[in-house]
Design a protein around this motif. Structure first.
Motif, PDB file in Angstrom:
ATOM      1  N   LYS A  77       6.431  -5.964  14.690  1.00 44.73           N
ATOM      2  CA  LYS A  77       5.529  -6.808  14.375  1.00 44.73           C
ATOM      3  C   LYS A  77       4.879  -6.891  13.075  1.00 44.73           C
ATOM      4  CE  LYS A  77       3.507  -5.650  18.877  1.00 44.73           C
ATOM      5  NZ  LYS A  77       2.108  -4.936  19.617  1.00 44.73           N
ATOM      6  N   THR A  78       4.116  -7.911  12.554  1.00 40.96           N
ATOM      7  CA  THR A  78       3.710  -7.993  11.337  1.00 40.96           C
ATOM      8  C   THR A  78       2.878  -6.851  10.937  1.00 40.96           C
ATOM      9  OG1 THR A  78       1.905  -9.353  11.872  1.00 40.96           O
ATOM     10  CG2 THR A  78       4.036 -10.567  11.423  1.00 40.96           C
ATOM     11  N   ARG A  79       3.023  -6.531   9.590  1.00 38.53           N
ATOM     12  CA  ARG A  79       2.131  -5.546   9.333  1.00 38.53           C
ATOM     13  C   ARG A  79       1.270  -5.929   8.157  1.00 38.53           C
ATOM     14  NH1 ARG A  79       6.911  -1.155   7.690  1.00 38.53           N
ATOM     15  NH2 ARG A  79       7.830  -3.086   7.180  1.00 38.53           N
ATOM     16  N   PRO A  80      -0.106  -6.392   8.506  1.00 40.62           N
ATOM     17  CA  PRO A  80      -0.877  -6.997   7.546  1.00 40.62           C
ATOM     18  C   PRO A  80      -1.088  -6.198   6.297  1.00 40.62           C
ATOM     19  CG  PRO A  80      -2.164  -6.922   9.364  1.00 40.62           C
ATOM     20  CD  PRO A  80      -0.654  -6.339   9.730  1.00 40.62           C
ATOM     21  N   GLU A  81      -1.581  -4.857   6.470  1.00 42.15           N
ATOM     22  CA  GLU A  81      -1.867  -3.866   5.483  1.00 42.15           C
ATOM     23  C   GLU A  81      -0.617  -3.647   4.252  1.00 42.15           C
ATOM     24  OE1 GLU A  81      -4.780  -1.586   4.657  1.00 42.15           O
ATOM     25  OE2 GLU A  81      -5.563  -3.721   5.713  1.00 42.15           O
ATOM     26  N   TYR A  82       0.503  -3.573   5.006  1.00 43.18           N
ATOM     27  CA  TYR A  82       1.821  -3.351   4.142  1.00 43.18           C
ATOM     28  C   TYR A  82       1.769  -4.657   3.291  1.00 43.18           C
ATOM     29  CZ  TYR A  82       6.546  -2.974   3.201  1.00 43.18           C
ATOM     30  OH  TYR A  82       7.738  -2.971   2.198  1.00 43.18           O
ATOM     31  N   GLN A  83       1.365  -5.960   3.705  1.00 42.72           N
ATOM     32  CA  GLN A  83       1.828  -7.074   3.038  1.00 42.72           C
ATOM     33  C   GLN A  83       0.517  -7.024   2.029  1.00 42.72           C
ATOM     34  OE1 GLN A  83       4.109  -9.393   3.175  1.00 42.72           O
ATOM     35  NE2 GLN A  83       5.052  -7.887   4.564  1.00 42.72           N
ATOM     36  N   ILE A  84      -0.445  -6.481   2.218  1.00 35.06           N
ATOM     37  CA  ILE A  84      -1.668  -6.477   1.355  1.00 35.06           C
ATOM     38  C   ILE A  84      -1.371  -5.713   0.295  1.00 35.06           C
ATOM     39  CG2 ILE A  84      -4.030  -5.898   0.806  1.00 35.06           C
ATOM     40  CD1 ILE A  84      -4.525  -7.110   3.928  1.00 35.06           C
ATOM     41  N   MET A  85      -0.734  -4.402   0.339  1.00 35.46           N
ATOM     42  CA  MET A  85      -0.419  -3.388  -0.302  1.00 35.46           C
ATOM     43  C   MET A  85       0.758  -3.917  -1.434  1.00 35.46           C
ATOM     44  SD  MET A  85       1.606   0.275   0.053  1.00 35.46           S
ATOM     45  CE  MET A  85       3.043  -0.788   0.498  1.00 35.46           C
ATOM     46  N   LEU A  86       1.757  -4.800  -0.957  1.00 36.68           N
ATOM     47  CA  LEU A  86       2.877  -5.362  -1.688  1.00 36.68           C
ATOM     48  C   LEU A  86       2.316  -6.341  -2.739  1.00 36.68           C
ATOM     49  CD1 LEU A  86       5.644  -5.846   0.535  1.00 36.68           C
ATOM     50  CD2 LEU A  86       5.517  -4.157  -0.886  1.00 36.68           C
ATOM     51  N   THR A  87       1.252  -7.167  -2.254  1.00 33.40           N
ATOM     52  CA  THR A  87       0.724  -8.140  -3.189  1.00 33.40           C
ATOM     53  C   THR A  87      -0.242  -7.264  -4.319  1.00 33.40           C
ATOM     54  OG1 THR A  87       0.212  -9.747  -1.522  1.00 33.40           O
ATOM     55  CG2 THR A  87      -1.123  -9.899  -3.433  1.00 33.40           C
ATOM     56  N   ALA A  88      -0.960  -6.207  -3.843  1.00 32.72           N
ATOM     57  CA  ALA A  88      -1.522  -5.644  -4.944  1.00 32.72           C
ATOM     58  C   ALA A  88      -0.566  -4.628  -5.953  1.00 32.72           C
ATOM     59  CB  ALA A  88      -2.489  -4.327  -4.028  1.00 32.72           C
ATOM     60  N   LEU A  89       0.538  -4.372  -5.417  1.00 34.95           N
ATOM     61  CA  LEU A  89       1.594  -3.802  -6.302  1.00 34.95           C
ATOM     62  C   LEU A  89       2.167  -4.894  -7.136  1.00 34.95           C
ATOM     63  CD1 LEU A  89       3.140  -1.340  -3.829  1.00 34.95           C
ATOM     64  CD2 LEU A  89       2.062  -0.654  -5.846  1.00 34.95           C
ATOM     65  N   ARG A  90       2.268  -5.878  -6.664  1.00 40.99           N
ATOM     66  CA  ARG A  90       2.706  -6.895  -7.414  1.00 40.99           C
ATOM     67  C   ARG A  90       1.890  -7.674  -8.607  1.00 40.99           C
ATOM     68  NH1 ARG A  90       4.832  -9.532  -2.229  1.00 40.99           N
ATOM     69  NH2 ARG A  90       6.773  -8.825  -2.102  1.00 40.99           N
ATOM     70  N   ASN A  91       0.713  -7.472  -8.346  1.00 44.82           N
ATOM     71  CA  ASN A  91      -0.306  -7.595  -9.361  1.00 44.82           C
ATOM     72  C   ASN A  91      -0.675  -6.496 -10.198  1.00 44.82           C
ATOM     73  OD1 ASN A  91      -0.658 -10.354  -8.325  1.00 44.82           O
ATOM     74  ND2 ASN A  91      -2.253  -9.774  -6.901  1.00 44.82           N
ATOM     75  N   TYR A  92       0.118  -5.502 -10.315  1.00 45.65           N
ATOM     76  CA  TYR A  92      -0.080  -4.275 -11.014  1.00 45.65           C
ATOM     77  C   TYR A  92      -1.493  -3.484 -10.703  1.00 45.65           C
ATOM     78  CZ  TYR A  92       4.085  -6.292 -13.074  1.00 45.65           C
ATOM     79  OH  TYR A  92       5.542  -6.753 -13.163  1.00 45.65           O
ATOM     80  N   GLU A  93      -1.962  -3.653  -9.625  1.00 45.72           N
ATOM     81  CA  GLU A  93      -3.123  -2.942  -9.295  1.00 45.72           C
ATOM     82  C   GLU A  93      -3.127  -1.391  -9.317  1.00 45.72           C
ATOM     83  OE1 GLU A  93      -5.524  -4.674  -6.075  1.00 45.72           O
ATOM     84  OE2 GLU A  93      -4.648  -6.607  -6.886  1.00 45.72           O
ATOM     85  N   TYR A  94      -1.524  -1.057  -9.058  1.00 49.84           N
ATOM     86  CA  TYR A  94      -1.263   0.447  -8.861  1.00 49.84           C
ATOM     87  C   TYR A  94      -0.213   0.610  -9.571  1.00 49.84           C
ATOM     88  CZ  TYR A  94      -4.189   0.066  -4.832  1.00 49.84           C
ATOM     89  OH  TYR A  94      -5.369  -0.403  -3.848  1.00 49.84           O
ATOM     90  N   GLY A  95       0.097   1.757 -10.216  1.00 46.18           N
ATOM     91  CA  GLY A  95       1.312   2.258 -10.843  1.00 46.18           C
ATOM     92  C   GLY A  95       2.501   2.567  -9.961  1.00 46.18           C
ATOM     93  N   GLY A  96       2.284   2.577  -8.522  1.00 45.11           N
ATOM     94  CA  GLY A  96       3.331   2.669  -7.545  1.00 45.11           C
ATOM     95  C   GLY A  96       2.724   3.043  -6.393  1.00 45.11           C
ATOM     96  N   VAL A  97       3.791   3.502  -5.378  1.00 45.33           N
ATOM     97  CA  VAL A  97       3.196   3.755  -4.018  1.00 45.33           C
ATOM     98  C   VAL A  97       3.858   5.159  -3.458  1.00 45.33           C
ATOM     99  CG1 VAL A  97       5.002   2.184  -2.844  1.00 45.33           C
ATOM    100  CG2 VAL A  97       2.881   2.878  -1.807  1.00 45.33           C
ATOM    101  N   VAL A  98       3.227   5.732  -2.722  1.00 42.43           N
ATOM    102  CA  VAL A  98       3.697   7.223  -2.587  1.00 42.43           C
ATOM    103  C   VAL A  98       3.833   7.047  -0.854  1.00 42.43           C
ATOM    104  CG1 VAL A  98       3.415   9.620  -1.981  1.00 42.43           C
ATOM    105  CG2 VAL A  98       2.721   8.553  -4.132  1.00 42.43           C
ATOM    106  N   VAL A  99       4.810   6.991  -0.137  1.00 43.11           N
ATOM    107  CA  VAL A  99       5.133   7.061   1.229  1.00 43.11           C
ATOM    108  C   VAL A  99       5.601   8.046   1.858  1.00 43.11           C
ATOM    109  CG1 VAL A  99       5.645   4.393   1.146  1.00 43.11           C
ATOM    110  CG2 VAL A  99       7.376   6.043   0.943  1.00 43.11           C
TER     111      VAL A  99
END
Length: 71
Positions: A49-71
């Motif tokens: 299924k679509t993952r809206p939170e994942y897409q929001i996170m990717l957008t934030a990462l592309r906008n340099y809101e975070y230095g990276g992601v820990v999974v």
């Protein structure tokens, strides 16, 4: 290392599962690596299924809101 905070992403595929253990491990790792976790994105959804939170996170990462992601 970046001065930006990091984000985290946790996901389980069923509403009956719990992602608290994943978040605990991520937070321990971040503490060990001296990373600040500014936000945890979490979802209880199948990967089919679509993952809206994942897409929001990717957008934030592309906008340099975070230095990276820990999974």
């Amino acid at each position: 290392m970046t001065d930006l905070p990091f984000c985290a992403y946790v996901r389980v595929s069923s509403k009956h599962q719990d992602y608290n253990a994943q978040e605990t491990i991520i937070r321990r790792f971040a503490e060990y690596r001296q990373l600040t976790i500014a936000k945890v994105y979490s979802e209880k959804v199948s990967t089919k299924k679509t993952r809206p939170e994942y897409q929001i996170m990717l957008t934030a990462l592309r906008n340099y809101e975070y230095g990276g992601v820990v999974v």
